[in-house]
Design a protein around this motif. Structure first.
Motif, PDB file in Angstrom:
ATOM      1  N   HIS A   7     -31.251 -17.488 -21.177  1.00  6.28           N
ATOM      2  CA  HIS A   7     -30.889 -18.415 -22.244  1.00  6.28           C
ATOM      3  C   HIS A   7     -30.381 -17.634 -23.454  1.00  6.28           C
ATOM      4  O   HIS A   7     -30.620 -16.433 -23.577  1.00  6.28           O
ATOM      5  CB  HIS A   7     -32.074 -19.308 -22.646  1.00  6.28           C
ATOM      6  CG  HIS A   7     -33.184 -18.585 -23.342  1.00  6.28           C
ATOM      7  ND1 HIS A   7     -34.156 -17.887 -22.658  1.00  6.28           N
ATOM      8  CD2 HIS A   7     -33.465 -18.429 -24.657  1.00  6.28           C
ATOM      9  CE1 HIS A   7     -34.999 -17.348 -23.522  1.00  6.28           C
ATOM     10  NE2 HIS A   7     -34.595 -17.657 -24.760  1.00  6.28           N
ATOM     11  N   VAL A   8     -29.677 -18.337 -24.305  1.00  7.77           N
ATOM     12  CA  VAL A   8     -29.277 -17.820 -25.610  1.00  7.77           C
ATOM     13  C   VAL A   8     -29.770 -18.824 -26.645  1.00  7.77           C
ATOM     14  O   VAL A   8     -30.108 -19.963 -26.312  1.00  7.77           O
ATOM     15  CB  VAL A   8     -27.738 -17.617 -25.736  1.00  7.77           C
ATOM     16  CG1 VAL A   8     -27.259 -16.561 -24.771  1.00  7.77           C
ATOM     17  CG2 VAL A   8     -26.996 -18.911 -25.525  1.00  7.77           C
ATOM     18  N   GLY A  65     -22.810 -17.799 -33.900  1.00  3.24           N
ATOM     19  CA  GLY A  65     -22.748 -17.659 -32.446  1.00  3.24           C
ATOM     20  C   GLY A  65     -21.328 -17.511 -31.925  1.00  3.24           C
ATOM     21  O   GLY A  65     -20.358 -17.937 -32.555  1.00  3.24           O
ATOM     22  N   ASP A  66     -21.216 -16.889 -30.771  1.00  5.53           N
ATOM     23  CA  ASP A  66     -19.934 -16.684 -30.087  1.00  5.53           C
ATOM     24  C   ASP A  66     -20.253 -16.682 -28.598  1.00  5.53           C
ATOM     25  O   ASP A  66     -20.819 -15.722 -28.079  1.00  5.53           O
ATOM     26  CB  ASP A  66     -19.320 -15.355 -30.524  1.00  5.53           C
ATOM     27  CG  ASP A  66     -17.939 -15.102 -29.949  1.00  5.53           C
ATOM     28  OD1 ASP A  66     -17.560 -15.757 -28.959  1.00  5.53           O
ATOM     29  OD2 ASP A  66     -17.252 -14.230 -30.490  1.00  5.53           O
ATOM     30  N   LEU A  67     -19.949 -17.789 -27.911  1.00  5.53           N
ATOM     31  CA  LEU A  67     -20.310 -17.961 -26.509  1.00  5.53           C
ATOM     32  C   LEU A  67     -19.083 -18.064 -25.628  1.00  5.53           C
ATOM     33  O   LEU A  67     -18.105 -18.700 -26.005  1.00  5.53           O
ATOM     34  CB  LEU A  67     -21.119 -19.247 -26.314  1.00  5.53           C
ATOM     35  CG  LEU A  67     -22.391 -19.440 -27.102  1.00  5.53           C
ATOM     36  CD1 LEU A  67     -22.963 -20.820 -26.821  1.00  5.53           C
ATOM     37  CD2 LEU A  67     -23.395 -18.366 -26.753  1.00  5.53           C
ATOM     38  N   CYS A  68     -19.163 -17.499 -24.437  1.00  2.00           N
ATOM     39  CA  CYS A  68     -18.140 -17.694 -23.420  1.00  2.00           C
ATOM     40  C   CYS A  68     -18.789 -18.441 -22.267  1.00  2.00           C
ATOM     41  O   CYS A  68     -19.762 -17.959 -21.675  1.00  2.00           O
ATOM     42  CB  CYS A  68     -17.573 -16.364 -22.942  1.00  2.00           C
ATOM     43  SG  CYS A  68     -16.344 -16.566 -21.633  1.00  2.00           S
ATOM     44  N   VAL A 106      -9.759 -20.738 -23.526  1.00  2.00           N
ATOM     45  CA  VAL A 106      -9.431 -21.489 -24.738  1.00  2.00           C
ATOM     46  C   VAL A 106     -10.630 -21.380 -25.665  1.00  2.00           C
ATOM     47  O   VAL A 106     -11.773 -21.285 -25.220  1.00  2.00           O
ATOM     48  CB  VAL A 106      -9.090 -22.973 -24.478  1.00  2.00           C
ATOM     49  CG1 VAL A 106      -7.801 -23.107 -23.698  1.00  2.00           C
ATOM     50  CG2 VAL A 106     -10.220 -23.698 -23.792  1.00  2.00           C
ATOM     51  N   TYR A 107     -10.351 -21.371 -26.977  1.00  2.00           N
ATOM     52  CA  TYR A 107     -11.388 -21.222 -27.993  1.00  2.00           C
ATOM     53  C   TYR A 107     -11.381 -22.431 -28.916  1.00  2.00           C
ATOM     54  O   TYR A 107     -10.325 -22.954 -29.263  1.00  2.00           O
ATOM     55  CB  TYR A 107     -11.119 -19.989 -28.853  1.00  2.00           C
ATOM     56  CG  TYR A 107     -11.277 -18.670 -28.144  1.00  2.00           C
ATOM     57  CD1 TYR A 107     -12.461 -17.946 -28.247  1.00  2.00           C
ATOM     58  CD2 TYR A 107     -10.232 -18.137 -27.392  1.00  2.00           C
ATOM     59  CE1 TYR A 107     -12.600 -16.716 -27.624  1.00  2.00           C
ATOM     60  CE2 TYR A 107     -10.369 -16.909 -26.758  1.00  2.00           C
ATOM     61  CZ  TYR A 107     -11.551 -16.205 -26.876  1.00  2.00           C
ATOM     62  OH  TYR A 107     -11.691 -15.001 -26.252  1.00  2.00           O
ATOM     63  N   PHE A 108     -12.578 -22.823 -29.342  1.00  2.00           N
ATOM     64  CA  PHE A 108     -12.729 -23.885 -30.333  1.00  2.00           C
ATOM     65  C   PHE A 108     -14.065 -23.693 -31.032  1.00  2.00           C
ATOM     66  O   PHE A 108     -14.848 -22.817 -30.663  1.00  2.00           O
ATOM     67  CB  PHE A 108     -12.614 -25.276 -29.698  1.00  2.00           C
ATOM     68  CG  PHE A 108     -13.553 -25.496 -28.544  1.00  2.00           C
ATOM     69  CD1 PHE A 108     -14.787 -26.081 -28.735  1.00  2.00           C
ATOM     70  CD2 PHE A 108     -13.190 -25.110 -27.259  1.00  2.00           C
ATOM     71  CE1 PHE A 108     -15.658 -26.278 -27.672  1.00  2.00           C
ATOM     72  CE2 PHE A 108     -14.036 -25.316 -26.190  1.00  2.00           C
ATOM     73  CZ  PHE A 108     -15.278 -25.898 -26.396  1.00  2.00           C
ATOM     74  N   LEU A 115     -18.202 -20.050 -32.457  1.00  2.00           N
ATOM     75  CA  LEU A 115     -16.994 -19.906 -31.654  1.00  2.00           C
ATOM     76  C   LEU A 115     -17.351 -20.095 -30.185  1.00  2.00           C
ATOM     77  O   LEU A 115     -18.188 -19.372 -29.644  1.00  2.00           O
ATOM     78  CB  LEU A 115     -16.368 -18.524 -31.871  1.00  2.00           C
ATOM     79  CG  LEU A 115     -15.046 -18.278 -31.157  1.00  2.00           C
ATOM     80  CD1 LEU A 115     -13.963 -19.240 -31.657  1.00  2.00           C
ATOM     81  CD2 LEU A 115     -14.612 -16.832 -31.341  1.00  2.00           C
ATOM     82  N   ILE A 116     -16.719 -21.073 -29.555  1.00  2.00           N
ATOM     83  CA  ILE A 116     -16.969 -21.379 -28.154  1.00  2.00           C
ATOM     84  C   ILE A 116     -15.709 -21.062 -27.358  1.00  2.00           C
ATOM     85  O   ILE A 116     -14.617 -21.513 -27.698  1.00  2.00           O
ATOM     86  CB  ILE A 116     -17.355 -22.857 -27.953  1.00  2.00           C
ATOM     87  CG1 ILE A 116     -18.479 -23.264 -28.916  1.00  2.00           C
ATOM     88  CG2 ILE A 116     -17.707 -23.133 -26.501  1.00  2.00           C
ATOM     89  CD1 ILE A 116     -19.770 -22.495 -28.755  1.00  2.00           C
ATOM     90  N   GLU A 117     -15.875 -20.301 -26.304  1.00  2.00           N
ATOM     91  CA  GLU A 117     -14.786 -19.931 -25.394  1.00  2.00           C
ATOM     92  C   GLU A 117     -15.111 -20.555 -24.037  1.00  2.00           C
ATOM     93  O   GLU A 117     -16.203 -20.368 -23.510  1.00  2.00           O
ATOM     94  CB  GLU A 117     -14.728 -18.410 -25.281  1.00  2.00           C
ATOM     95  CG  GLU A 117     -13.720 -17.876 -24.301  1.00  2.00           C
ATOM     96  CD  GLU A 117     -13.773 -16.351 -24.180  1.00  2.00           C
ATOM     97  OE1 GLU A 117     -12.973 -15.816 -23.418  1.00  2.00           O
ATOM     98  OE2 GLU A 117     -14.617 -15.712 -24.864  1.00  2.00           O
TER      99      GLU A 117
END
Length: 123
Positions: A7-8, A65-68, A106-108, A115-117
């Motif tokens: 988990h994150v 946060g920055d998730l892929c 794609v990023y949003f 930031l969600i990838e």
């Protein structure tokens, strides 16, 4: 030594708003655990949500946060879904490097500017 991520944790300004966003946009399952804490489950992973200062060991800030996230959908279908849900794409589609190979992404931003990838592996 490490086999996978379990988990994150994302620090958010409003847990209910974040739950609604991730359930609506990704179809994740909102769950409760450990004395009423909230999380989003998908597959064999989860994203725990916390508000600023809720966890004294964590010094993260809201929106840091920055998730892929990997999808089995085509990137075209992801883009169409994001547009339908009113989610603004800030970059992409672009070629990137994932954990096990090349990806198209794609990023949003989520409601807290995390930031969600969303990506698909290039076969």
């Amino acid at each position: 030594m490490i086999s996978h991520i379990d988990h994150v944790v994302l620090t958010v300004s409003d847990i209910d708003v974040s739950l609604q966003f991730y359930v609506r946009v990704f179809g994740m399952e909102a769950i409760s655990f450990a004395n009423g804490r909230k999380a989003l489950r998908f597959g064999n992973q989860k994203i725990n949500l916390q508000t600023l200062g809720q966890e004294p060991r964590n010094h993260a800030q809201v929106g840091s946060g920055d998730l892929c996230l990997i999808t089995h959908w085509s990137l075209e279908a992801v883009i169409a879904h994001l547009v339908q849900e009113g989610v603004e794409i800030v970059e992409g589609p672009v070629s990137k490097s994932g954990a096990v190979g090349d990806i198209e992404s794609v990023y949003f931003l989520d409601p807290d500017k995390n930031l969600i990838e969303v990506s698909v592996y290039v076969l």
